[in-house]
Design a protein around this motif. Structure first.
Motif, PDB file in Angstrom:
ATOM      1  N   TYR A   1      -0.500 -33.013   2.865  1.00  0.00           N
ATOM      2  CA  TYR A   1      -0.985 -33.986   1.875  1.00  0.00           C
ATOM      3  C   TYR A   1      -1.801 -35.080   2.573  1.00  0.00           C
ATOM      4  CZ  TYR A   1      -0.888 -37.516  -1.866  1.00  0.00           C
ATOM      5  OH  TYR A   1      -1.254 -38.441  -2.823  1.00  0.00           O
ATOM      6  N   GLY A   2      -1.194 -35.727   3.535  1.00  0.00           N
ATOM      7  CA  GLY A   2      -1.842 -36.869   4.183  1.00  0.00           C
ATOM      8  C   GLY A   2      -3.077 -36.530   4.986  1.00  0.00           C
ATOM      9  N   LYS A   3      -3.210 -35.288   5.445  1.00  0.00           N
ATOM     10  CA  LYS A   3      -4.368 -34.914   6.266  1.00  0.00           C
ATOM     11  C   LYS A   3      -5.676 -34.984   5.491  1.00  0.00           C
ATOM     12  CE  LYS A   3      -5.299 -30.511   7.092  1.00  0.00           C
ATOM     13  NZ  LYS A   3      -5.185 -29.109   7.560  1.00  0.00           N
ATOM     14  N   TYR A   4      -5.588 -34.998   4.132  1.00  0.00           N
ATOM     15  CA  TYR A   4      -6.794 -35.046   3.304  1.00  0.00           C
ATOM     16  C   TYR A   4      -7.141 -36.475   2.867  1.00  0.00           C
ATOM     17  CZ  TYR A   4      -5.707 -30.075   3.079  1.00  0.00           C
ATOM     18  OH  TYR A   4      -5.419 -28.768   3.406  1.00  0.00           O
ATOM     19  N   LEU A   5      -6.310 -37.427   3.262  1.00  0.00           N
ATOM     20  CA  LEU A   5      -6.557 -38.824   2.904  1.00  0.00           C
ATOM     21  C   LEU A   5      -7.414 -39.502   3.955  1.00  0.00           C
ATOM     22  CD1 LEU A   5      -2.941 -39.831   1.765  1.00  0.00           C
ATOM     23  CD2 LEU A   5      -4.855 -39.110   0.311  1.00  0.00           C
ATOM     24  N   THR A   6      -7.956 -40.663   3.610  1.00  0.00           N
ATOM     25  CA  THR A   6      -8.718 -41.479   4.559  1.00  0.00           C
ATOM     26  C   THR A   6      -8.108 -42.876   4.599  1.00  0.00           C
ATOM     27  OG1 THR A   6     -10.737 -40.269   4.015  1.00  0.00           O
ATOM     28  CG2 THR A   6     -10.991 -42.353   5.183  1.00  0.00           C
ATOM     29  N   PRO A   7      -7.497 -43.295   5.715  1.00  0.00           N
ATOM     30  CA  PRO A   7      -7.303 -42.519   6.946  1.00  0.00           C
ATOM     31  C   PRO A   7      -6.208 -41.476   6.782  1.00  0.00           C
ATOM     32  CG  PRO A   7      -6.183 -44.630   7.111  1.00  0.00           C
ATOM     33  CD  PRO A   7      -6.937 -44.666   5.819  1.00  0.00           C
ATOM     34  N   LYS A   8      -6.194 -40.498   7.684  1.00  0.00           N
ATOM     35  CA  LYS A   8      -5.217 -39.422   7.626  1.00  0.00           C
ATOM     36  C   LYS A   8      -3.815 -39.936   7.936  1.00  0.00           C
ATOM     37  CE  LYS A   8      -8.482 -35.779   8.988  1.00  0.00           C
ATOM     38  NZ  LYS A   8      -8.759 -34.703   9.964  1.00  0.00           N
ATOM     39  N   THR A   9      -2.820 -39.277   7.326  1.00  0.00           N
ATOM     40  CA  THR A   9      -1.424 -39.596   7.591  1.00  0.00           C
ATOM     41  C   THR A   9      -0.653 -38.300   7.827  1.00  0.00           C
ATOM     42  OG1 THR A   9      -0.605 -39.436   5.305  1.00  0.00           O
ATOM     43  CG2 THR A   9      -1.658 -41.524   5.954  1.00  0.00           C
ATOM     44  N   GLU A  10       0.640 -38.432   8.122  1.00  0.00           N
ATOM     45  CA  GLU A  10       1.501 -37.263   8.325  1.00  0.00           C
ATOM     46  C   GLU A  10       2.292 -36.918   7.062  1.00  0.00           C
ATOM     47  OE1 GLU A  10       1.547 -35.414  11.095  1.00  0.00           O
ATOM     48  OE2 GLU A  10      -0.068 -36.706  11.839  1.00  0.00           O
ATOM     49  N   GLU A  11       1.967 -37.550   5.929  1.00  0.00           N
ATOM     50  CA  GLU A  11       2.718 -37.352   4.694  1.00  0.00           C
ATOM     51  C   GLU A  11       2.612 -35.906   4.212  1.00  0.00           C
ATOM     52  OE1 GLU A  11       3.089 -39.290   0.186  1.00  0.00           O
ATOM     53  OE2 GLU A  11       1.588 -40.044   1.620  1.00  0.00           O
ATOM     54  N   LEU A  12       3.748 -35.341   3.799  1.00  0.00           N
ATOM     55  CA  LEU A  12       3.781 -33.965   3.314  1.00  0.00           C
ATOM     56  C   LEU A  12       3.571 -33.920   1.804  1.00  0.00           C
ATOM     57  CD1 LEU A  12       6.785 -32.536   5.360  1.00  0.00           C
ATOM     58  CD2 LEU A  12       4.337 -32.337   5.854  1.00  0.00           C
ATOM     59  N   ASN A  13       3.186 -32.754   1.331  1.00  0.00           N
ATOM     60  CA  ASN A  13       2.957 -32.564  -0.101  1.00  0.00           C
ATOM     61  C   ASN A  13       4.298 -32.354  -0.806  1.00  0.00           C
ATOM     62  OD1 ASN A  13       1.561 -32.306  -2.479  1.00  0.00           O
ATOM     63  ND2 ASN A  13       0.538 -30.403  -1.941  1.00  0.00           N
ATOM     64  N   ARG A  14       4.281 -32.433  -2.135  1.00  0.00           N
ATOM     65  CA  ARG A  14       5.468 -32.131  -2.930  1.00  0.00           C
ATOM     66  C   ARG A  14       5.048 -31.653  -4.314  1.00  0.00           C
ATOM     67  NH1 ARG A  14       6.545 -36.129  -6.656  1.00  0.00           N
ATOM     68  NH2 ARG A  14       5.729 -38.219  -6.218  1.00  0.00           N
ATOM     69  N   ARG A  15       6.018 -31.138  -5.046  1.00  0.00           N
ATOM     70  CA  ARG A  15       5.760 -30.611  -6.370  1.00  0.00           C
ATOM     71  C   ARG A  15       5.563 -31.731  -7.393  1.00  0.00           C
ATOM     72  NH1 ARG A  15      10.848 -26.382  -6.675  1.00  0.00           N
ATOM     73  NH2 ARG A  15      10.091 -24.840  -5.160  1.00  0.00           N
ATOM     74  N   VAL A  16       4.838 -31.383  -8.457  1.00  0.00           N
ATOM     75  CA  VAL A  16       4.772 -32.246  -9.629  1.00  0.00           C
ATOM     76  C   VAL A  16       6.041 -32.005 -10.432  1.00  0.00           C
ATOM     77  CG1 VAL A  16       3.541 -32.761 -11.769  1.00  0.00           C
ATOM     78  CG2 VAL A  16       2.259 -32.182  -9.695  1.00  0.00           C
ATOM     79  N   TYR A  17       6.749 -33.051 -10.754  1.00  0.00           N
ATOM     80  CA  TYR A  17       8.049 -32.903 -11.405  1.00  0.00           C
ATOM     81  C   TYR A  17       7.900 -32.606 -12.891  1.00  0.00           C
ATOM     82  CZ  TYR A  17      12.533 -34.102 -13.494  1.00  0.00           C
ATOM     83  OH  TYR A  17      13.695 -34.075 -14.226  1.00  0.00           O
ATOM     84  N   PHE A  18       8.620 -31.579 -13.346  1.00  0.00           N
ATOM     85  CA  PHE A  18       8.741 -31.262 -14.759  1.00  0.00           C
ATOM     86  C   PHE A  18      10.227 -31.111 -15.077  1.00  0.00           C
ATOM     87  CE2 PHE A  18       4.428 -29.959 -13.908  1.00  0.00           C
ATOM     88  CZ  PHE A  18       3.749 -30.369 -15.044  1.00  0.00           C
ATOM     89  N   PRO A  19      10.722 -31.779 -16.113  1.00  0.00           N
ATOM     90  CA  PRO A  19      12.169 -31.809 -16.385  1.00  0.00           C
ATOM     91  C   PRO A  19      12.806 -30.439 -16.559  1.00  0.00           C
ATOM     92  CG  PRO A  19      11.020 -33.443 -17.712  1.00  0.00           C
ATOM     93  CD  PRO A  19       9.965 -32.604 -17.048  1.00  0.00           C
ATOM     94  N   ILE A  20      12.120 -29.487 -17.193  1.00  0.00           N
ATOM     95  CA  ILE A  20      12.749 -28.199 -17.491  1.00  0.00           C
ATOM     96  C   ILE A  20      12.093 -27.047 -16.721  1.00  0.00           C
ATOM     97  CG2 ILE A  20      13.552 -28.899 -19.777  1.00  0.00           C
ATOM     98  CD1 ILE A  20      11.133 -27.475 -20.969  1.00  0.00           C
ATOM     99  N   ALA A  21      11.388 -27.368 -15.662  1.00  0.00           N
ATOM    100  CA  ALA A  21      10.683 -26.327 -14.903  1.00  0.00           C
ATOM    101  C   ALA A  21      11.652 -25.506 -14.060  1.00  0.00           C
ATOM    102  CB  ALA A  21       9.627 -26.960 -14.016  1.00  0.00           C
ATOM    103  N   SER A  22      11.419 -24.198 -13.986  1.00  0.00           N
ATOM    104  CA  SER A  22      12.212 -23.310 -13.138  1.00  0.00           C
ATOM    105  C   SER A  22      11.492 -23.094 -11.814  1.00  0.00           C
ATOM    106  CB  SER A  22      12.416 -21.962 -13.836  1.00  0.00           C
ATOM    107  OG  SER A  22      11.175 -21.294 -13.992  1.00  0.00           O
ATOM    108  N   GLU A  23      12.207 -22.495 -10.865  1.00  0.00           N
ATOM    109  CA  GLU A  23      11.604 -22.202  -9.570  1.00  0.00           C
ATOM    110  C   GLU A  23      10.397 -21.286  -9.719  1.00  0.00           C
ATOM    111  OE1 GLU A  23      12.095 -23.009  -6.282  1.00  0.00           O
ATOM    112  OE2 GLU A  23      13.274 -24.655  -7.089  1.00  0.00           O
ATOM    113  N   LYS A  24      10.447 -20.404 -10.704  1.00  0.00           N
ATOM    114  CA  LYS A  24       9.362 -19.438 -10.911  1.00  0.00           C
ATOM    115  C   LYS A  24       8.037 -20.139 -11.171  1.00  0.00           C
ATOM    116  CE  LYS A  24       8.141 -15.428 -13.759  1.00  0.00           C
ATOM    117  NZ  LYS A  24       8.568 -14.565 -14.881  1.00  0.00           N
TER     118      LYS A  24
END
Length: 286
Positions: free
Chosen positions: A178-201
């Motif tokens: 995630y952070g590598k695409y920012l300016t300036p770059k960071t070490e931050e990792l990506n994560r999912r967009v949260y949905f209350p009833i979303a399954s792993e699928k």
């Protein structure tokens, strides 16, 4: 360019059984063709799959037909195709002439001769070119209030003559960084967009694709499953490709009327023009 799109339109097993005379385990071998020509791109990644007995353990490699004889005729040319497994992991039948690019508004015909001698035919007339009128922004801010998710921003493209429907796909290109695409770059990792009833699928398939009967669209937040770098594509499909999209994504069961190949086979030989761009979805909170 077609890989993501083909993950969810490849149907690899069919069972054809008689309800009268044959034993329950008997089946008749059939074939599935996935053949998409993209305007201004080489002829590539055409696949032919065979059905497998439903009572046997499924083996994906056994379903692939790698020794068919395939030619495509059009634009006053005849193109011979050969099966290839490429270094990037993509595989299928590719035109030996890798320089030639598919032309818009042109009739192409395919002939597939299977190892058993059976022949599959199909034809498509490619759509005209599609282009951006307004691209997606480089950065999109996911709404702070994830309950309301108001529509914002738009993308738009030109009207392609003869096309009333288009397909929009949104694909996450990097679920880790995630952070590598920012300016300036960071070490931050990506994560999912949260949905209350979303399954792993929901998160396993990185692409969301939907039809639209307009030449513009606001940002649909539900199309995003992850934050970070995404690719946005808009396809102007021919009728064959549109029918197969309906087959795989809407009906989700085999309907021969939605196929566009002739012979002992199901599937499609279709075409589309497309435009693509990237955008970065910013997290609504760290």
């Amino acid at each position: 360019m077609k890989n993501i799109l083909f993950v969810f339109i490849s149907l690899t097993t069919l069972l054809i059984m008689s309800c009268e005379d044959e034993a329950p385990g008997a089946y008749k071998e059939s074939y599935i063709v996935n053949a998409l020509l993209l305007v201004d791109m080489p002829i590539s990644e055409i696949t032919v799959l065979r059905s497998l007995p439903i009572f046997d353990k499924y083996n994906n490699d056994s379903a692939k037909v790698k020794n068919a004889t395939i030619t495509i005729e059009g634009d006053d040319n005849i193109f011979n195709l050969k099966y290839r497994l490429k270094e990037d992991g993509n595989e299928g039948y590719y035109a030996e002439d890798s320089i030639y690019k598919v032309k818009p508004n042109t009739l192409y015909k395919i002939k597939i001769t299977l190892p058993n001698g059976n022949v599959i035919n199909g034809e498509t007339t490619t759509p005209g070119r599609i282009s951006w009128v307004k691209k997606a922004k480089d950065y999109l801010q996911y709404p702070k209030d994830s309950l309301k998710l108001p529509s914002t921003d738009t993308i738009s493209w030109n009207k392609v003559t003869g096309n009333d429907f288009y397909l929009i796909s949104v694909s996450c290109l990097d679920t880790l960084q995630y952070g590598k695409y920012l300016t300036p770059k960071t070490e931050e990792l990506n994560r999912r967009v949260y949905f209350p009833i979303a399954s792993e699928k929901r998160y396993r398939e990185l692409t969301t694709i939907s039809p639209i009967a307009n030449t513009h669209s606001s940002v649909v937040w539900a199309a995003f499953k992850w934050f970070g770098l995404h690719q946005v594509k808009v396809f102007a499909p021919d009728y064959n490709f549109l029918k197969w999209f309906i087959q795989s994504q809407v009906k989700q069961e085999l309907d021969p009327l939605l196929s566009s190949v002739q012979g002992n086979a199901y599937g499609f030989f279709g075409s589309a023009s497309l435009v693509a761009d990237t955008t970065f979805l910013l997290k609504n909170q760290p």
